[in-house]
Scaffold this active site. Sequence first.
Site, PDB file in Angstrom:
ATOM      1  N   ASP A 164       0.411   4.524   1.025  1.00 38.69           N
ATOM      2  CA  ASP A 164      -0.635   5.271   1.627  1.00 38.69           C
ATOM      3  C   ASP A 164      -0.941   6.726   1.281  1.00 38.69           C
ATOM      4  OD1 ASP A 164      -1.266   3.125   3.115  1.00 38.69           O
ATOM      5  OD2 ASP A 164      -0.357   3.606   4.883  1.00 38.69           O
TER       6      ASP A 164
ATOM      7  N   HIS B 198       6.024  -7.222   7.503  1.00 40.81           N
ATOM      8  CA  HIS B 198       5.872  -6.286   6.619  1.00 40.81           C
ATOM      9  C   HIS B 198       6.728  -5.286   6.889  1.00 40.81           C
ATOM     10  CE1 HIS B 198       3.408  -5.461  10.095  1.00 40.81           C
ATOM     11  NE2 HIS B 198       3.705  -4.218   9.689  1.00 40.81           N
TER      12      HIS B 198
ATOM     13  N   TYR C 241      -3.890   1.124  10.639  1.00 39.21           N
ATOM     14  CA  TYR C 241      -2.720   1.747  11.130  1.00 39.21           C
ATOM     15  C   TYR C 241      -2.817   3.343  11.462  1.00 39.21           C
ATOM     16  CZ  TYR C 241       1.009  -1.653  11.301  1.00 39.21           C
ATOM     17  OH  TYR C 241       1.804  -2.630  11.823  1.00 39.21           O
TER      18      TYR C 241
ATOM     19  N   TYR D  95       0.870  -1.274  -0.173  1.00 36.87           N
ATOM     20  CA  TYR D  95       0.064  -0.097  -0.218  1.00 36.87           C
ATOM     21  C   TYR D  95       0.976   1.271  -0.072  1.00 36.87           C
ATOM     22  CZ  TYR D  95      -2.750  -3.774   1.788  1.00 36.87           C
ATOM     23  OH  TYR D  95      -3.349  -4.992   2.184  1.00 36.87           O
TER      24      TYR D  95
END
Length: 661
Positions: A315, A448, A399, A313
């Site tokens: 973000d 990750h 997150y 991703y």
Amino acid sequence: MTDGAVPEAAAAGLTVPPPAHPLAMLTADEIRAARAVLDAAGHLGDDVRFVSVVPEEPAKAELLAFSPGGLVDRRLRVLLLDRANGASYDTIVSVTRGAVDHFEKIDTVVSGQLPILDEEFETVQEILDADDTWRRSLARRGLDVSTVRAVPLSAGHYGYEGEAGRRIVRSFGFHQDHEQDHPWAHPVDGLVAYVDLTARTVVQVIDDELVPVPEEPGNFQDPAYTGPARTTLKPIEITQPEGVSFTVEDGVVRWENWTLRLGFNVREGLTLHHISFRDREMGRERSVVHRASIAEMVVPYADPSPVRFWQNYFDQGEYLFGRYTNSLELGCDCLGEIHYTDVVVADENGEPRTIRNAICMHEEDYGVLWKHSDLFAGSNETRRQRRLVISFFTTVGNYDYGFYWYLYLDGTIECESKATGVVFTSGYPEQGREFATEIAPGLGAPFHQHLFSARLDMAVDGQFNAVDEIDAVRVPVSDKNPHGNAFGRQVTRLRSEQEAQRQADGSRGRVWHVVNPDVTNRLGQPVGYALVPEGLPTLLADDSASVTSRAAFATRHLWVTRHADDERYPAGDLVNQHPGGAGLPAWTAADRSIDGEDIVLWHTFGLTHFPRPEDWPVMPVDYAGFALKPVGFFDRNPTLDVPRSSNSGHCHGDGQEPTCH
């Protein structure tokens, strides 16, 4: 393509008065005016959504030439999406002239897709709830579709037939026991759906394996789960009876010898401009950084399973994390004497939305600044360090990220990211997962990384700088080092963009000095600032991986480029479903000279996360960052004029100045 000015713009509410400064923060009236201009030009409609509205900053040369009272042409860059057909448009609107200066349809096959809308995420739930294949897959697991939350995620780019030019997301399911239940505790593993956002159809459902859905809750807000709150913590109060030492006026911050301007946009979040330090001995303001921001971030996951291999991703480029900025609360997010700044963003209908208390600013004591007790002179001196903190927090899905910029009394600048929230979860079968940690019974969390790219448009005592790589080196025994105790440093000038793609090396204490070759200190040395990296791992994916091409910026700790006004985002302008190669690898292919030029540093920093049981059900803050430290920028310690502390009850005096003790 240029439409030109709209007639009678001012009378129609299509213009607003220009701001006092070209970098002034976006206002609600400017957003309304941009919408009105685009509407009057025929570019809007029932299905057209505003993906982002950000200030189009003037060219650097214009900013440097600007003086108070000068004319400002306020232009906004607006990205538009027609949800009916997926057509995407890149526009630039002048809200001081009421004109569309640029209107271009984007070739989404070549250039990638616009960032994903909140409205589109909501649509995915409806699409999956109605899909027979998805419902059957849930029934296989004993789940009703009404209890499964769709979590749609950016699709990346894998060259799949039929995906080019289509707005695709890939969605997992998470079971939710009740309305207050955190679904992250109950991943529906072994199952993923590929969804076309424009056609509103399910392209494919991959039902790979049956993994038990973890049952234990993770409701950290529920006393029944956490147990009673402890009562042993005594209150801490931080007060400044005489008020704060900084001022904020029209976006300009002044604190001790520091001056800077605040900025904000939905892609980068907080930006800092024209950072300078007043050198009292020289009697002038000295520039340090022209513009600083976090320009991109990527979160690549390490699970290679058929339903998870695609997880990565961006973000900022895919989600525009600035639009998820939190409203900060005194005593919770910020402690002490706080100055808050609201920001205004555009919603998906092009209407202004104010985020209250988006930026937090305060001072912190930071321990001892310097100290010495001298045997011969009989002196005993201590000074306290202090820093100015400028921060914001954003929540992207599971997150939460805080970004903190620190300015210190001694001329140091630091940037720190704080990662917290809830780790992305998976099922954890009895045979285990090689690339995940079991964090609760039957609950996994894949390995990750969180990798950030800081864009640092440097201006060390002027606009023309160079970069030296500094390594600590061992010196072999020789005639000049007969006892083997010597060690030295190796200085390597990085002269071109290809040479300046570098990795940190903790074993050599590697730092990079940004110097001004045309300005020297009293010792004849070029003035400079050191970029001090933490040197944690860069992108760990294989060189052949799709994410490596798309997030090439994250493969190096350092890139240095010649400044160009249109080179703003290290993975390129449009990241969502872009095939890769944009941004830094494309720009640096020209291998421009960076020796004594107007240069930009791009620094990759971040975390490699092997989740722990202690990270569940909510993760304690993990930290990553870097520092910019003066090296030869000052002629001596710039904090010699910091006074002794005089806090009542902590120091004493004998009629003279108080002495710490």
